[in-house]
Design a protein around this motif. Structure first.
Motif, mmCIF file in Angstrom:
data_model
loop_
_atom_site.group_PDB
_atom_site.id
_atom_site.type_symbol
_atom_site.label_atom_id
_atom_site.label_comp_id
_atom_site.label_asym_id
_atom_site.label_seq_id
_atom_site.Cartn_x
_atom_site.Cartn_y
_atom_site.Cartn_z
ATOM 1 N N ARG A 87 0.832 -1.208 0.000
ATOM 2 C CA ARG A 87 0.000 0.000 0.000
ATOM 3 C C ARG A 87 0.865 1.257 0.000
ATOM 4 N NH1 ARG A 87 -2.953 -3.822 2.768
ATOM 5 N NH2 ARG A 87 -5.145 -4.049 2.123
ATOM 6 N N GLU A 88 1.927 1.256 0.797
ATOM 7 C CA GLU A 88 2.834 2.407 0.816
ATOM 8 C C GLU A 88 3.558 2.565 -0.512
ATOM 9 O OE1 GLU A 88 5.520 2.311 4.106
ATOM 10 O OE2 GLU A 88 3.933 2.439 5.623
ATOM 11 N N LEU A 89 3.915 1.437 -1.144
ATOM 12 C CA LEU A 89 4.571 1.494 -2.447
ATOM 13 C C LEU A 89 3.642 2.117 -3.481
ATOM 14 C CD1 LEU A 89 6.859 0.765 -4.442
ATOM 15 C CD2 LEU A 89 5.770 -1.473 -4.707
ATOM 16 N N ILE A 90 2.394 1.674 -3.507
ATOM 17 C CA ILE A 90 1.429 2.213 -4.467
ATOM 18 C C ILE A 90 1.236 3.708 -4.247
ATOM 19 C CG2 ILE A 90 -1.000 2.162 -5.159
ATOM 20 C CD1 ILE A 90 -0.949 -0.867 -4.659
ATOM 21 N N ALA A 91 1.117 4.134 -3.007
ATOM 22 C CA ALA A 91 0.946 5.557 -2.700
ATOM 23 C C ALA A 91 2.159 6.365 -3.166
ATOM 24 C CB ALA A 91 0.729 5.739 -1.203
ATOM 25 N N LEU A 92 3.351 5.813 -2.949
ATOM 26 C CA LEU A 92 4.583 6.484 -3.361
ATOM 27 C C LEU A 92 4.639 6.653 -4.875
ATOM 28 C CD1 LEU A 92 7.486 7.494 -2.512
ATOM 29 C CD2 LEU A 92 8.240 5.157 -2.999
ATOM 30 N N LEU A 93 4.315 5.582 -5.610
ATOM 31 C CA LEU A 93 4.380 5.618 -7.067
ATOM 32 C C LEU A 93 3.301 6.531 -7.653
ATOM 33 C CD1 LEU A 93 5.026 1.818 -7.776
ATOM 34 C CD2 LEU A 93 6.706 3.667 -7.645
ATOM 35 N N LYS A 94 2.134 6.534 -7.061
ATOM 36 C CA LYS A 94 1.056 7.408 -7.537
ATOM 37 C C LYS A 94 1.378 8.877 -7.295
ATOM 38 C CE LYS A 94 -3.085 4.531 -7.594
ATOM 39 N NZ LYS A 94 -4.465 4.331 -7.068
ATOM 40 N N GLY A 95 2.208 9.146 -6.280
ATOM 41 C CA GLY A 95 2.563 10.527 -5.950
ATOM 42 C C GLY A 95 3.526 11.155 -6.945
ATOM 43 N N ALA A 96 4.147 10.337 -7.787
ATOM 44 C CA ALA A 96 5.098 10.860 -8.779
ATOM 45 C C ALA A 96 4.923 10.104 -10.088
ATOM 46 C CB ALA A 96 6.526 10.728 -8.259
ATOM 47 N N PRO A 97 3.796 10.315 -10.780
ATOM 48 C CA PRO A 97 3.514 9.562 -12.004
ATOM 49 C C PRO A 97 4.579 9.767 -13.078
ATOM 50 C CG PRO A 97 1.998 11.423 -11.744
ATOM 51 C CD PRO A 97 2.742 11.287 -10.464
#
Length: 330
Positions: free
Chosen positions: A147-157
């Motif tokens: 979940r943290e990985l997905i949030a991180l990646l979505k924060g910098a498309p």
């Protein structure tokens, strides 16, 4: 009492005698198989899961065959180079293909039609193992779970990369499915196998990778990589505290990664029988089972007839997955 000389035999008698002699010679030749080293071909470079598995099983099979088993690495083109090399080798039992079945199913669907095909050009000897991948990230990445990985990646498309073992590999498609399910904008960086990808991953050039447990686990233990999840349908015995990707918020995600031994069509039954016997004996070795389990490999003997059904199932499942993910490779 007189004895007939061969020159005085009738033609039918001579034919029958020659046929018996030929049959006896053929049976003797079959009984002596193998009389030279067996080559075990795989589609990946050294140090990855397929290579580790092939060398471990090959060493034990050599004991049963009474001949050396020589591993040949033929990487590239999503596994197609090794597949074609093995398919075009003589069908004499001396060339055996260590099939990464799931990967071959993906490549068959993602690439244009190739000159060789795992189902059409090979016959199964035995299923040998399940080798699931795990999702790993650099230790420097501030993500402790999926979940943290997905949030991180979505924060910098568009600003993060994912590494893979190569175009059209399971490692690649797992990431594409992950990307699609999580709605991510992340760039693919393909390598030729784990051995080339992992140094860059550890250095932070990429943010994630689905990789084999045997290849990545030493770096997890050294603290250079962090494992977030396993891609298998259920948790691994060696990693009981690591959740599956499905448990981590992406239900339905599953890739067990099936391996088996196959030979080119037309291989003599006597050779197949000897290979099957040697493979089963190798897989029943307690020491080998434990050693492989510690590296994330679950040895599992599957008879040829049942393994053929597993192969067909993998081709159906991953063919559909490739279509849904819209992955097309040249």
């Amino acid at each position: 009492m007189s004895t007939l000389s061969p020159s005085s035999w009738s033609r039918p008698m001579r034919r029958a005698t020659l046929a018996l002699a030929f049959g006896a010679t053929t049976l003797a030749a079959q009984a002596q198989w193998p009389d030279k080293p067996v080559h075990l071909v795989l589609s990946f470079p050294p140090a990855g899961a397929t290579d580790i598995l092939a060398r471990a099983i090959g060493q034990k099979m050599a004991e049963g065959l009474g001949q050396s088993v020589l591993v040949e690495n033929k990487p590239g083109a999503g596994g197609n180079i090794g597949l074609q090399y093995a398919a075009k080798s003589p069908a004499d039992g001396y060339t055996v293909y260590m099939a990464a079945v799931t990967n071959a199913a993906i490549a068959a669907a993602a690439y244009p039609p190739q000159s060789s095909h795992l189902v059409k050009d090979f016959v199964p000897v035995a299923g040998v193992a399940i080798v699931p991948h795990m999702l790993v990230v650099p230790a420097s990445l501030p993500a402790r779970d999926v979940r943290e990985l997905i949030a991180l990646l979505k924060g910098a498309p568009g600003k993060h990369n994912f590494a893979s073992q190569g175009q059209g590999t399971l490692s690649h498609l797992e990431s594409e499915l992950f990307k699609g399910a999580a709605g991510l904008d992340i760039v693919h960086v393909p390598y030729k196998g784990s051995s080339q990808a992992l140094p860059d991953l550890m250095a932070g050039s990429s943010s994630m990778m689905f990789d084999s447990i045997p290849a990545s686990m030493p770096h997890v233990k050294s603290g250079k990589l962090r494992v977030l999840a396993v891609a298998s349908s259920k948790r691994m015995a060696m990693l009981p505290d690591v959740p599956t990707v499905a448990e981590s918020g992406l239900p339905g995600f599953s890739a067990d990664n099936v391996f088996g031994l196959m030979v080119p069509k037309g291989t003599p039954p006597a050779a197949i029988a000897a290979l099957t016997k040697a493979a089963r004996a190798a897989l029943d070795t307690p020491e080998l089972k434990q050693r492989m389990l510690e590296q994330g490999v679950e040895l599992r003997y599957t008879p040829a007839e049942d393994f053929a059904k597993v192969v067909d199932q993998e081709f159906r499942v991953w063919g559909k997955a490739v279509e849904q993910a819209k992955v097309k490779l040249e």
